[in-house]
Design a protein around this motif. Sequence first.
Motif, PDB file in Angstrom:
ATOM      1  N   PHE A  12      49.463  43.977  43.864  1.00 53.61           N
ATOM      2  CA  PHE A  12      48.258  43.206  44.164  1.00 53.61           C
ATOM      3  C   PHE A  12      47.094  44.089  44.575  1.00 53.61           C
ATOM      4  O   PHE A  12      45.944  43.750  44.364  1.00 53.61           O
ATOM      5  CB  PHE A  12      48.558  42.184  45.264  1.00 53.61           C
ATOM      6  N   ASN A  13      47.399  45.232  45.173  1.00 53.04           N
ATOM      7  CA  ASN A  13      46.304  46.086  45.630  1.00 53.04           C
ATOM      8  C   ASN A  13      45.475  46.598  44.460  1.00 53.04           C
ATOM      9  O   ASN A  13      44.261  46.672  44.534  1.00 53.04           O
ATOM     10  CB  ASN A  13      46.828  47.246  46.484  1.00 53.04           C
ATOM     11  N   THR A  14      46.140  46.923  43.343  1.00 50.01           N
ATOM     12  CA  THR A  14      45.373  47.432  42.214  1.00 50.01           C
ATOM     13  C   THR A  14      44.605  46.303  41.513  1.00 50.01           C
ATOM     14  O   THR A  14      43.583  46.555  40.893  1.00 50.01           O
ATOM     15  CB  THR A  14      46.283  48.145  41.214  1.00 50.01           C
ATOM     16  N   THR A  15      45.113  45.070  41.633  1.00 50.87           N
ATOM     17  CA  THR A  15      44.345  43.955  41.074  1.00 50.87           C
ATOM     18  C   THR A  15      43.021  43.821  41.804  1.00 50.87           C
ATOM     19  O   THR A  15      41.982  43.600  41.181  1.00 50.87           O
ATOM     20  CB  THR A  15      45.103  42.620  41.227  1.00 50.87           C
ATOM     21  N   VAL A  16      43.083  43.918  43.123  1.00 54.30           N
ATOM     22  CA  VAL A  16      41.848  43.777  43.894  1.00 54.30           C
ATOM     23  C   VAL A  16      40.866  44.875  43.476  1.00 54.30           C
ATOM     24  O   VAL A  16      39.670  44.615  43.275  1.00 54.30           O
ATOM     25  CB  VAL A  16      42.140  43.831  45.408  1.00 54.30           C
ATOM     26  N   SER A  17      41.370  46.089  43.297  1.00 51.31           N
ATOM     27  CA  SER A  17      40.501  47.178  42.830  1.00 51.31           C
ATOM     28  C   SER A  17      39.891  46.837  41.482  1.00 51.31           C
ATOM     29  O   SER A  17      38.708  47.073  41.244  1.00 51.31           O
ATOM     30  CB  SER A  17      41.295  48.479  42.692  1.00 51.31           C
ATOM     31  N   ALA A  18      40.730  46.277  40.605  1.00 47.13           N
ATOM     32  CA  ALA A  18      40.249  45.937  39.263  1.00 47.13           C
ATOM     33  C   ALA A  18      39.126  44.901  39.353  1.00 47.13           C
ATOM     34  O   ALA A  18      38.155  44.966  38.603  1.00 47.13           O
ATOM     35  CB  ALA A  18      41.397  45.402  38.419  1.00 47.13           C
ATOM     36  N   PHE A  19      39.246  43.972  40.287  1.00 46.37           N
ATOM     37  CA  PHE A  19      38.181  42.994  40.499  1.00 46.37           C
ATOM     38  C   PHE A  19      36.888  43.690  40.891  1.00 46.37           C
ATOM     39  O   PHE A  19      35.810  43.372  40.404  1.00 46.37           O
ATOM     40  CB  PHE A  19      38.568  42.017  41.622  1.00 46.37           C
ATOM     41  N   MET A  20      37.007  44.645  41.796  1.00 49.84           N
ATOM     42  CA  MET A  20      35.815  45.326  42.287  1.00 49.84           C
ATOM     43  C   MET A  20      35.124  46.081  41.160  1.00 49.84           C
ATOM     44  O   MET A  20      33.902  46.077  41.047  1.00 49.84           O
ATOM     45  CB  MET A  20      36.186  46.281  43.415  1.00 49.84           C
ATOM     46  N   ILE A  21      35.943  46.705  40.310  1.00 50.41           N
ATOM     47  CA  ILE A  21      35.372  47.436  39.180  1.00 50.41           C
ATOM     48  C   ILE A  21      34.683  46.460  38.229  1.00 50.41           C
ATOM     49  O   ILE A  21      33.538  46.673  37.822  1.00 50.41           O
ATOM     50  CB  ILE A  21      36.484  48.225  38.448  1.00 50.41           C
ATOM     51  N   ALA A  22      35.382  45.378  37.919  1.00 52.14           N
ATOM     52  CA  ALA A  22      34.830  44.411  36.965  1.00 52.14           C
ATOM     53  C   ALA A  22      33.519  43.822  37.489  1.00 52.14           C
ATOM     54  O   ALA A  22      32.533  43.725  36.757  1.00 52.14           O
ATOM     55  CB  ALA A  22      35.849  43.309  36.699  1.00 52.14           C
ATOM     56  N   VAL A  23      33.506  43.460  38.759  1.00 48.27           N
ATOM     57  CA  VAL A  23      32.303  42.853  39.315  1.00 48.27           C
ATOM     58  C   VAL A  23      31.165  43.874  39.355  1.00 48.27           C
ATOM     59  O   VAL A  23      29.997  43.533  39.136  1.00 48.27           O
ATOM     60  CB  VAL A  23      32.606  42.255  40.708  1.00 48.27           C
ATOM     61  N   GLY A  24      31.517  45.127  39.572  1.00 50.67           N
ATOM     62  CA  GLY A  24      30.513  46.188  39.501  1.00 50.67           C
ATOM     63  C   GLY A  24      29.923  46.288  38.106  1.00 50.67           C
ATOM     64  O   GLY A  24      28.709  46.357  37.934  1.00 50.67           O
ATOM     65  N   GLU A  25      30.790  46.233  37.107  1.00 48.39           N
ATOM     66  CA  GLU A  25      30.336  46.331  35.716  1.00 48.39           C
ATOM     67  C   GLU A  25      29.499  45.118  35.319  1.00 48.39           C
ATOM     68  O   GLU A  25      28.615  45.212  34.481  1.00 48.39           O
ATOM     69  CB  GLU A  25      31.537  46.442  34.773  1.00 48.39           C
ATOM     70  N   LEU A  26      29.839  43.974  35.916  1.00 54.28           N
ATOM     71  CA  LEU A  26      29.178  42.728  35.534  1.00 54.28           C
ATOM     72  C   LEU A  26      27.987  42.403  36.424  1.00 54.28           C
ATOM     73  O   LEU A  26      27.454  41.292  36.358  1.00 54.28           O
ATOM     74  CB  LEU A  26      30.186  41.574  35.586  1.00 54.28           C
ATOM     75  N   ALA A  27      27.565  43.370  37.241  1.00 55.56           N
ATOM     76  CA  ALA A  27      26.467  43.115  38.181  1.00 55.56           C
ATOM     77  C   ALA A  27      25.282  42.519  37.434  1.00 55.56           C
ATOM     78  O   ALA A  27      24.888  43.001  36.373  1.00 55.56           O
ATOM     79  CB  ALA A  27      26.066  44.417  38.857  1.00 55.56           C
ATOM     80  N   GLY A  28      24.742  41.446  37.989  1.00 53.24           N
ATOM     81  CA  GLY A  28      23.573  40.839  37.377  1.00 53.24           C
ATOM     82  C   GLY A  28      23.895  39.844  36.268  1.00 53.24           C
ATOM     83  O   GLY A  28      23.006  39.183  35.746  1.00 53.24           O
ATOM     84  N   CYS A  29      25.153  39.746  35.914  1.00 49.55           N
ATOM     85  CA  CYS A  29      25.536  38.813  34.854  1.00 49.55           C
ATOM     86  C   CYS A  29      25.834  37.458  35.472  1.00 49.55           C
ATOM     87  O   CYS A  29      26.692  37.323  36.333  1.00 49.55           O
ATOM     88  CB  CYS A  29      26.756  39.332  34.110  1.00 49.55           C
ATOM     89  N   SER A  30      25.118  36.430  35.049  1.00 55.25           N
ATOM     90  CA  SER A  30      25.357  35.081  35.583  1.00 55.25           C
ATOM     91  C   SER A  30      25.643  34.112  34.463  1.00 55.25           C
ATOM     92  O   SER A  30      25.206  32.966  34.470  1.00 55.25           O
ATOM     93  CB  SER A  30      24.137  34.628  36.394  1.00 55.25           C
ATOM     94  N   LYS A  31      26.357  34.591  33.464  1.00 56.98           N
ATOM     95  CA  LYS A  31      26.623  33.749  32.300  1.00 56.98           C
ATOM     96  C   LYS A  31      27.904  32.940  32.500  1.00 56.98           C
ATOM     97  O   LYS A  31      28.932  33.483  32.891  1.00 56.98           O
ATOM     98  CB  LYS A  31      26.764  34.629  31.058  1.00 56.98           C
ATOM     99  N   ARG A  32      27.784  31.669  32.230  1.00 60.24           N
ATOM    100  CA  ARG A  32      28.923  30.762  32.369  1.00 60.24           C
ATOM    101  C   ARG A  32      30.148  31.280  31.617  1.00 60.24           C
ATOM    102  O   ARG A  32      31.268  31.215  32.110  1.00 60.24           O
ATOM    103  CB  ARG A  32      28.524  29.387  31.830  1.00 60.24           C
ATOM    104  N   GLU A  33      29.913  31.803  30.431  1.00 61.70           N
ATOM    105  CA  GLU A  33      31.009  32.275  29.591  1.00 61.70           C
ATOM    106  C   GLU A  33      31.856  33.333  30.306  1.00 61.70           C
ATOM    107  O   GLU A  33      33.046  33.473  30.053  1.00 61.70           O
ATOM    108  CB  GLU A  33      30.420  32.846  28.293  1.00 61.70           C
ATOM    109  N   ILE A  34      31.223  34.089  31.196  1.00 59.60           N
ATOM    110  CA  ILE A  34      31.933  35.119  31.961  1.00 59.60           C
ATOM    111  C   ILE A  34      32.418  34.548  33.292  1.00 59.60           C
ATOM    112  O   ILE A  34      33.554  34.769  33.711  1.00 59.60           O
ATOM    113  CB  ILE A  34      30.995  36.315  32.229  1.00 59.60           C
ATOM    114  N   LEU A  35      31.537  33.810  33.961  1.00 61.46           N
ATOM    115  CA  LEU A  35      31.834  33.416  35.345  1.00 61.46           C
ATOM    116  C   LEU A  35      32.934  32.361  35.446  1.00 61.46           C
ATOM    117  O   LEU A  35      33.682  32.347  36.413  1.00 61.46           O
ATOM    118  CB  LEU A  35      30.561  32.938  36.035  1.00 61.46           C
ATOM    119  N   GLU A  36      33.032  31.484  34.467  1.00 53.74           N
ATOM    120  CA  GLU A  36      34.106  30.479  34.537  1.00 53.74           C
ATOM    121  C   GLU A  36      35.480  31.137  34.537  1.00 53.74           C
ATOM    122  O   GLU A  36      36.268  30.900  35.445  1.00 53.74           O
ATOM    123  CB  GLU A  36      33.982  29.471  33.390  1.00 53.74           C
TER     124      GLU A  36
END
Length: 918
Positions: free
Chosen positions: A789-813
């Motif tokens: 689970f610890n690496t999943t949380v890291s993966a979330f942080m990376i993904a959210v970093g990459e997606l900064a500024g993206c507010s598209k439903r297609e991604i956020l849902e």
Amino acid sequence: MEYDFLRIEKKWQDYWAGHKTFKAGIDPSRPKYYVLDMFPYPSGAGLHVGHPLGYIASDIYSRYKRLKGFNVLHPMGYDAFGLPAEQYAIQTGMHPEVTTGRNVARYREQLDRIGFSYDWDREVRTCDPEFYKWTQWAFLKMFGSWYDNAAGKARPIEELVGAFEQGGSSSVDAASDDAPQFTAAEWKDFSEKEKSDILMHYRIAYRGETAVNWCPRLCTVLANDEVKEGVSIRGGYPVVQKKMTQWQLRVSAYAGRLLDGLDGLDWSDSLKEMQRNWIGRSYGAEIVFKAYNGDREYDMTIFTTRPDTVFGVTFMVLAPDSDWVDKLTSAGCRADVDAYLESVRKKTERERISGKAVTGVFSGSYAVNPLTGDKVPVWISEYVLSGYGTGAIMAVPAHDSRDYAFARKFGLPVVPIIEGADVSEESFDAKEGKMTNSGFLDGLDVRDAIPAAVEYVEKNGIGRRKVNYRLRDAIFSRQRYWGEPFPVYYRDGVPYPLPFGELPLRLPEIDEYKPTESGEPPLARAKDWEYEGCPLETATMPGFAGSSAYYLRYMDPHNGEALVGREADGYWRNVDLYIGGAEHATGHLIYSRFWNKFLYDLGYVCEDEPFRRLLNQGMIQGRSNFVYRIKDTNRFVSFGLKDGYDTTEIHVDINLVRNDRLDIEAFRAWRPEYASAEFELENGEYVCGHAIEKMSKSMYNVVNPDSICDTYGADTLRLYEMFLGPVEQSKPWDTKGIDGVHRFLKKVWRMFWDGDEFLVNDEKATPDELKSLHKLIAKEQEDIENFSFNTTVSAFMIAVGELAGCSKREILEPLTILLSPFAPHMAEELWEALGHRESIAYTEYPEYDPAYTAEDNCTYPVSFNGKTRFTVELPKSMDPAGVEAHVRGLEQTARYVGDKNIAKVIVIPGRIVNIVIK
RNA sequence: GCCUUGGUGGUGGAAUGGUAGACACGAGGGACUUAAAAUCCCUUGGGCAGCAAUGCCUGUACGGGUUCGAGUCCCGCCCAAGGCACCA
């Protein structure tokens, strides 16, 4: 809208409870998945942040499995019988039920704040009569059963009686303890009492005399797993060995199946190994020695794993409490033996273990080696245990270190029988070498000599092959109040089971919770504690009784007719994932397996093993802080300056410290004696020292999950506990790092909201955005299945970093769905904001499409002698230096391969290359 | 003594035999701000060289080995945690 976690978490916890979102029911159209936490003992101290670690992991897993379309059973309850409540009752006179109820309410409150997806309609409490009715029922079934070794299963006792009537005791191969032999005719002539006594040697729940761990301070007996290093685990009080008649469970009958069953389980190797050691199977032989005490000859059977060493036997040893002692003590030695036995009896377990002194006494008898005809003396020593094998051994000092120590101490001969063994300083224990001085075994290798010796003794009728187990029967009585009463009454000293209709046999009210003056269990104080004029059993069952089958009860918790109904059992079957501490390896996890196998034998449950997959969560330790007071002053120096002074280290409440900086005003207010404290600062701050210790009140390092929920919210707590490291690993709690995951959640929130403006739009996602999302989907699926689970949380942080500024439903849902197992409250809130009316818990998990994550690769040739041997694909994004290193390395491979034919080149883009040569 | 698991920066920890140190904390520097909070950006294993971009060396407890290539596999050794402890 700001990320107002307090409002959001309350809102969704109420929603889940109100809508019974996590209520589970039988649904044959969906696959089931049963996720179980080891239920807690509700102690008065409440939960600290270490407790929920496993619960959070199991909750993430449960929520994930639901999204994947499984019908998830995820229940919780309380292991509510136990010593602390009883001891509190003895001190205060308050009924344990009252304190237990209070503690349970507190636990529930704390658990609810963390947002677990339990089906609370299935809650069980072991102290609830409707629950312990089934604990008592199982006991009665065990009382009414015997273990048929030939069939390898438990059977009703009536069938054993039938066999006795037909063919006497020799007509069955049953698990028993020293049962007498008799014919069918003799059986028919026995009185009811005699029959009852004999059957006691066969029943799976039986009353028998045995050496028990007696804890005088607690006035009760304890099972082997409740004693460690000679003191009780609860309380740490000394334990002595004592012979007593107690209820026991014939767990030993199941030793072989408990051991073999481990192979099919998805448990950690270390835990399986612990159980294997605890069960302790050894292959060997029983050999009969004739023993004379001066007037009489006995056949004395011993067990050995080294039948090849019989020619090296120079003496025999009996356990002090073995039945052989009385038989084989000669008249002349009686006084010496009695004195020795007395000295052994006086020792506590602890002294016996720590002393390790070699002690013993000669019995006055001699035994005859059946292979050599030699006469050897019979000794008595506490290094031989009565509970293992036959309580008597043949001693081969040349090849056994314990026998060697004994022989040296008492001047007994040491005869080596393996070629070249030097036994002048120590014994030669290894199972290797060539036999010598060993008659027909001479010249054989030890490996071959062992089976040859077994074959010889079997053929000559002086012994037989034998498998022994260390696992002992479980002592099942406790001389205490706060436990399940035994549904048993006594008439003329014979125990009889209560009829099933009388269950549950409720705990009676008593005015005091102490044992009686005469040392009887507390239940002896109860008025009218009898059935039809006959006294009821006054002992109660041990803690593990209620926890042995609770996972079955969760499947069908309100069934008044059965522990678990056929339909519920057939659907839920057994626990797919069980999460809890490794400290239960040799207790609960053995007893539960035994209990389940027993119910399986009788056809009450459909699975042989209760827990398919097991995850042991580590402990979370505390991080203590210290201040340094200059001796004999009220002046405190900062950590970096303390070496210049003679200081005392004092634990300081960690709530007064942030990032190791002391809040000086709060410290002054903490205790009156510190009100006038003065400080010597570093850079204007007081820096505290720190250490990793067990979380405990006395070290002021307890972190309460409630306070984390107040400051950061439950979602942050959940995420942070997972982020801390692998679930299996023990690690210190350090609140410092929690800001990181809290920031992450706020970042997620800001993808949806800028102040009151809802940002989500229907623009089409770019390939890069889809790649980030699908990388995360792949990673989360893989990690959750591996409990990483610890690496999943890291993966979330990376993904959210990459997606900064993206507010598209297609991604956020889909992102919200991925987040929901970890941060369910926030996910629900965002899901609602996205326009959904139903809980996110029963949404479908987004499907992973590898097309989006396919790496953009370049193909590089790998050549040798100017000829391209094969190609390698590496990601375009890879550093040229990295490409260079890869290709250069592979050119070496090409050189090595030379002109040989390449059968197969495995290229995983950018990672490993494996080459198979024809 | 035996069994099991582990040893990676200041810290928690990432790394299917393939660019060691992802991600986060802490620390340092900077932006915004009257200020703080909040937010954002840069640096951060060690060493060396360079004004600089950067380059080089070294590095996963220790000693060997296998491999074109080892934190990862094998042998040995040390240390830590947990379990068992006279089980014949």
